[in-house]
Design a protein around this motif. Structure first.
Motif, PDB file in Angstrom:
ATOM      1  N   LEU A 234      56.502  27.521  34.452  1.00 39.44           N
ATOM      2  CA  LEU A 234      57.144  28.024  33.355  1.00 39.44           C
ATOM      3  C   LEU A 234      58.500  28.140  33.715  1.00 39.44           C
ATOM      4  O   LEU A 234      58.668  29.302  34.376  1.00 39.44           O
ATOM      5  CB  LEU A 234      56.426  29.080  32.741  1.00 39.44           C
ATOM      6  CG  LEU A 234      54.818  28.785  32.209  1.00 39.44           C
ATOM      7  CD1 LEU A 234      54.193  30.114  31.862  1.00 39.44           C
ATOM      8  CD2 LEU A 234      54.678  27.613  31.242  1.00 39.44           C
ATOM      9  N   PRO A 235      59.490  27.581  33.130  1.00 38.70           N
ATOM     10  CA  PRO A 235      60.906  27.875  33.462  1.00 38.70           C
ATOM     11  C   PRO A 235      61.210  29.263  32.950  1.00 38.70           C
ATOM     12  O   PRO A 235      60.591  29.930  32.111  1.00 38.70           O
ATOM     13  CB  PRO A 235      61.567  26.881  32.607  1.00 38.70           C
ATOM     14  CG  PRO A 235      60.652  25.855  32.462  1.00 38.70           C
ATOM     15  CD  PRO A 235      59.342  26.526  32.187  1.00 38.70           C
ATOM     16  N   ARG A 236      62.403  29.849  33.378  1.00 36.83           N
ATOM     17  CA  ARG A 236      63.065  31.103  32.826  1.00 36.83           C
ATOM     18  C   ARG A 236      62.919  31.247  31.651  1.00 36.83           C
ATOM     19  O   ARG A 236      63.447  30.424  30.741  1.00 36.83           O
ATOM     20  CB  ARG A 236      64.221  31.269  33.537  1.00 36.83           C
ATOM     21  CG  ARG A 236      65.007  32.509  33.136  1.00 36.83           C
ATOM     22  CD  ARG A 236      66.440  32.742  33.834  1.00 36.83           C
ATOM     23  NE  ARG A 236      66.876  34.126  33.661  1.00 36.83           N
ATOM     24  CZ  ARG A 236      67.675  34.563  34.175  1.00 36.83           C
ATOM     25  NH1 ARG A 236      67.840  34.097  35.367  1.00 36.83           N
ATOM     26  NH2 ARG A 236      68.242  35.816  34.072  1.00 36.83           N
ATOM     27  N   GLY A 237      62.257  32.429  30.987  1.00 37.26           N
ATOM     28  CA  GLY A 237      62.348  32.726  29.520  1.00 37.26           C
ATOM     29  C   GLY A 237      61.395  31.786  28.648  1.00 37.26           C
ATOM     30  O   GLY A 237      61.514  32.349  27.335  1.00 37.26           O
ATOM     31  N   GLN A 238      60.654  31.109  29.161  1.00 35.70           N
ATOM     32  CA  GLN A 238      59.686  30.154  28.369  1.00 35.70           C
ATOM     33  C   GLN A 238      58.625  30.847  27.922  1.00 35.70           C
ATOM     34  O   GLN A 238      58.063  31.527  28.823  1.00 35.70           O
ATOM     35  CB  GLN A 238      59.586  28.737  28.872  1.00 35.70           C
ATOM     36  CG  GLN A 238      59.043  27.993  27.981  1.00 35.70           C
ATOM     37  CD  GLN A 238      58.835  26.516  28.478  1.00 35.70           C
ATOM     38  OE1 GLN A 238      58.382  26.392  29.728  1.00 35.70           O
ATOM     39  NE2 GLN A 238      59.303  25.382  27.836  1.00 35.70           N
ATOM     40  N   ARG A 239      58.079  30.712  26.971  1.00 37.49           N
ATOM     41  CA  ARG A 239      56.727  31.307  26.501  1.00 37.49           C
ATOM     42  C   ARG A 239      55.823  30.219  25.897  1.00 37.49           C
ATOM     43  O   ARG A 239      56.058  29.080  25.258  1.00 37.49           O
ATOM     44  CB  ARG A 239      57.056  32.296  25.416  1.00 37.49           C
ATOM     45  CG  ARG A 239      55.756  32.719  24.702  1.00 37.49           C
ATOM     46  CD  ARG A 239      56.043  33.506  23.465  1.00 37.49           C
ATOM     47  NE  ARG A 239      54.943  34.085  22.835  1.00 37.49           N
ATOM     48  CZ  ARG A 239      54.409  35.337  22.922  1.00 37.49           C
ATOM     49  NH1 ARG A 239      55.424  36.426  23.400  1.00 37.49           N
ATOM     50  NH2 ARG A 239      53.541  35.746  22.122  1.00 37.49           N
ATOM     51  N   HIS A 240      54.519  30.226  26.549  1.00 34.27           N
ATOM     52  CA  HIS A 240      53.302  29.346  25.958  1.00 34.27           C
ATOM     53  C   HIS A 240      52.327  30.408  25.629  1.00 34.27           C
ATOM     54  O   HIS A 240      52.005  31.165  26.127  1.00 34.27           O
ATOM     55  CB  HIS A 240      52.929  28.565  27.643  1.00 34.27           C
ATOM     56  CG  HIS A 240      53.665  27.608  27.771  1.00 34.27           C
ATOM     57  ND1 HIS A 240      53.539  26.245  27.324  1.00 34.27           N
ATOM     58  CD2 HIS A 240      54.750  27.261  28.859  1.00 34.27           C
ATOM     59  CE1 HIS A 240      54.438  25.466  27.899  1.00 34.27           C
ATOM     60  NE2 HIS A 240      54.890  26.106  28.592  1.00 34.27           N
ATOM     61  N   ASP A 241      51.611  29.898  24.545  1.00 31.81           N
ATOM     62  CA  ASP A 241      50.494  30.292  23.895  1.00 31.81           C
ATOM     63  C   ASP A 241      49.179  29.825  24.525  1.00 31.81           C
ATOM     64  O   ASP A 241      49.175  28.598  24.537  1.00 31.81           O
ATOM     65  CB  ASP A 241      50.479  30.455  22.384  1.00 31.81           C
ATOM     66  CG  ASP A 241      51.726  31.451  21.782  1.00 31.81           C
ATOM     67  OD1 ASP A 241      51.771  32.245  22.562  1.00 31.81           O
ATOM     68  OD2 ASP A 241      52.538  30.858  20.998  1.00 31.81           O
TER      69      ASP A 241
ATOM     70  N   GLN B 139      51.978  25.348  22.986  1.00 34.02           N
ATOM     71  CA  GLN B 139      50.682  25.978  22.978  1.00 34.02           C
ATOM     72  C   GLN B 139      50.008  25.094  23.771  1.00 34.02           C
ATOM     73  O   GLN B 139      49.772  23.667  23.740  1.00 34.02           O
ATOM     74  CB  GLN B 139      50.236  25.874  21.565  1.00 34.02           C
ATOM     75  CG  GLN B 139      48.650  26.390  21.464  1.00 34.02           C
ATOM     76  CD  GLN B 139      48.275  26.766  20.009  1.00 34.02           C
ATOM     77  OE1 GLN B 139      49.425  26.624  19.184  1.00 34.02           O
ATOM     78  NE2 GLN B 139      47.128  26.874  19.945  1.00 34.02           N
ATOM     79  N   LEU B 140      49.001  25.702  24.733  1.00 30.56           N
ATOM     80  CA  LEU B 140      47.972  25.206  25.408  1.00 30.56           C
ATOM     81  C   LEU B 140      46.716  25.275  24.837  1.00 30.56           C
ATOM     82  O   LEU B 140      46.337  26.427  24.515  1.00 30.56           O
ATOM     83  CB  LEU B 140      47.939  25.635  26.865  1.00 30.56           C
ATOM     84  CG  LEU B 140      49.383  25.477  27.480  1.00 30.56           C
ATOM     85  CD1 LEU B 140      49.378  26.544  28.935  1.00 30.56           C
ATOM     86  CD2 LEU B 140      49.472  24.166  28.106  1.00 30.56           C
ATOM     87  N   THR B 141      45.788  24.239  24.483  1.00 28.29           N
ATOM     88  CA  THR B 141      44.615  24.369  23.808  1.00 28.29           C
ATOM     89  C   THR B 141      43.473  24.463  24.565  1.00 28.29           C
ATOM     90  O   THR B 141      43.544  24.194  25.763  1.00 28.29           O
ATOM     91  CB  THR B 141      44.608  23.197  22.623  1.00 28.29           C
ATOM     92  OG1 THR B 141      44.748  22.255  23.377  1.00 28.29           O
ATOM     93  CG2 THR B 141      45.633  23.337  21.784  1.00 28.29           C
ATOM     94  N   HIS B 142      42.303  25.036  23.861  1.00 25.98           N
ATOM     95  CA  HIS B 142      41.214  25.039  24.640  1.00 25.98           C
ATOM     96  C   HIS B 142      40.749  23.973  25.262  1.00 25.98           C
ATOM     97  O   HIS B 142      40.707  22.824  24.973  1.00 25.98           O
ATOM     98  CB  HIS B 142      40.086  25.454  23.409  1.00 25.98           C
ATOM     99  CG  HIS B 142      38.625  25.872  24.068  1.00 25.98           C
ATOM    100  ND1 HIS B 142      38.345  26.897  24.627  1.00 25.98           N
ATOM    101  CD2 HIS B 142      37.448  24.855  23.899  1.00 25.98           C
ATOM    102  CE1 HIS B 142      37.096  26.929  25.034  1.00 25.98           C
ATOM    103  NE2 HIS B 142      36.476  25.547  24.903  1.00 25.98           N
ATOM    104  N   GLY B 143      40.198  24.155  26.685  1.00 21.85           N
ATOM    105  CA  GLY B 143      39.912  22.980  27.293  1.00 21.85           C
ATOM    106  C   GLY B 143      40.859  22.150  28.182  1.00 21.85           C
ATOM    107  O   GLY B 143      40.561  21.217  28.731  1.00 21.85           O
ATOM    108  N   ASP B 144      42.053  22.635  28.116  1.00 22.78           N
ATOM    109  CA  ASP B 144      43.127  21.733  28.689  1.00 22.78           C
ATOM    110  C   ASP B 144      42.998  21.797  30.259  1.00 22.78           C
ATOM    111  O   ASP B 144      42.693  22.927  30.775  1.00 22.78           O
ATOM    112  CB  ASP B 144      44.491  22.245  28.486  1.00 22.78           C
ATOM    113  CG  ASP B 144      45.075  21.913  27.065  1.00 22.78           C
ATOM    114  OD1 ASP B 144      44.376  20.721  26.563  1.00 22.78           O
ATOM    115  OD2 ASP B 144      46.180  22.276  26.673  1.00 22.78           O
ATOM    116  N   VAL B 145      43.109  20.816  30.921  1.00 23.00           N
ATOM    117  CA  VAL B 145      43.103  20.637  32.434  1.00 23.00           C
ATOM    118  C   VAL B 145      44.435  19.993  32.994  1.00 23.00           C
ATOM    119  O   VAL B 145      44.838  18.875  32.410  1.00 23.00           O
ATOM    120  CB  VAL B 145      42.097  19.760  32.856  1.00 23.00           C
ATOM    121  CG1 VAL B 145      41.987  19.843  34.610  1.00 23.00           C
ATOM    122  CG2 VAL B 145      40.548  20.553  32.394  1.00 23.00           C
ATOM    123  N   ILE B 146      45.111  20.776  33.630  1.00 22.36           N
ATOM    124  CA  ILE B 146      46.233  20.229  33.999  1.00 22.36           C
ATOM    125  C   ILE B 146      46.717  20.178  35.535  1.00 22.36           C
ATOM    126  O   ILE B 146      46.031  21.255  36.026  1.00 22.36           O
ATOM    127  CB  ILE B 146      47.663  20.896  33.236  1.00 22.36           C
ATOM    128  CG1 ILE B 146      47.690  22.487  33.495  1.00 22.36           C
ATOM    129  CG2 ILE B 146      47.858  20.642  31.717  1.00 22.36           C
ATOM    130  CD1 ILE B 146      48.795  23.135  32.677  1.00 22.36           C
TER     131      ILE B 146
END
Length: 182
Positions: A14-21, A2-9
């Motif tokens: 995103l690798p094959r088949g991966q899911r991020h919220d 999960q990537l949360t509010h305000g994240d700066v990267i």
């Protein structure tokens, strides 16, 4: 993950088949690259800012929950190849293009894909991609090839080729610009 509010990267691949919220605003100073079948799932109203390029490969998707307002701002080129930006789709495309009856409708004003600043970038949407929303890229050349945009487009140059579709909701007509010729 999960990537949360305000994240700066720096950048995100995103690798094959991966899911991020994504639950809030997210800023990526480099590129966002989504490999085959990768999903970025946005659940709350937010801004996704990509200062580099947005590259989405076959089957990848930025899935936005119905009724959620999202702005995706990109500073570089966009390359969508068989990818989706919009709500979850119950059915896959048939053949080389999406059939209107197979697209789960969403209000195209809720999703905006735009530029960061005023770059002269190239946006290529091809191989059966689907974008639901408003594309605002006044300095960009946009090529839509065998793909579907459900919403509206503002760009320097727009080319629709090989069975490309623009499904325009007339309720979005502001009666300004070239939407009403006399």
């Amino acid at each position: 993950p999960q990537l949360t509010h305000g994240d700066v990267i720096d950048s995100l691949e995103l690798p094959r088949g991966q899911r991020h919220d994504v639950t809030g605003h997210l800023s990526i100073s480099g590129d966002l690259v989504m490999e085959r079948d990768a999903v970025l799932h946005i659940t709350n109203a937010s801004d996704l800012t990509v200062h580099g390029e947005l590259i989405m490969n076959r089957g990848s998707a930025i899935v936005i929950e119905p009724g959620v307002r999202v702005r995706i701002a990109v500073g570089g080129d966009i390359e969508l190849s068989g990818a989706v930006i919009g709500t979850e789709q119950a059915r896959r495309r048939s053949g080389n293009a999406w059939q209107q009856r197979h697209i789960n409708w969403t209000d195209p004003e809720m999703i905006t894909v735009c530029t960061v600043g005023h770059p002269q970038a190239s946006w290529e949407i091809d191989r059966g991609s689907l974008i639901q929303g408003t594309m605002h890229a006044p300095g960009c050349d946009v090529l839509i090839d065998r793909s579907t945009v459900m919403g509206r487009i503002a760009a320097h140059d727009v080319s629709l080729t090989r069975n490309a579709r623009l499904l325009y909701d007339h309720r979005m007509d502001s009666r300004t610009g070239l939407s009403h010729l006399t």
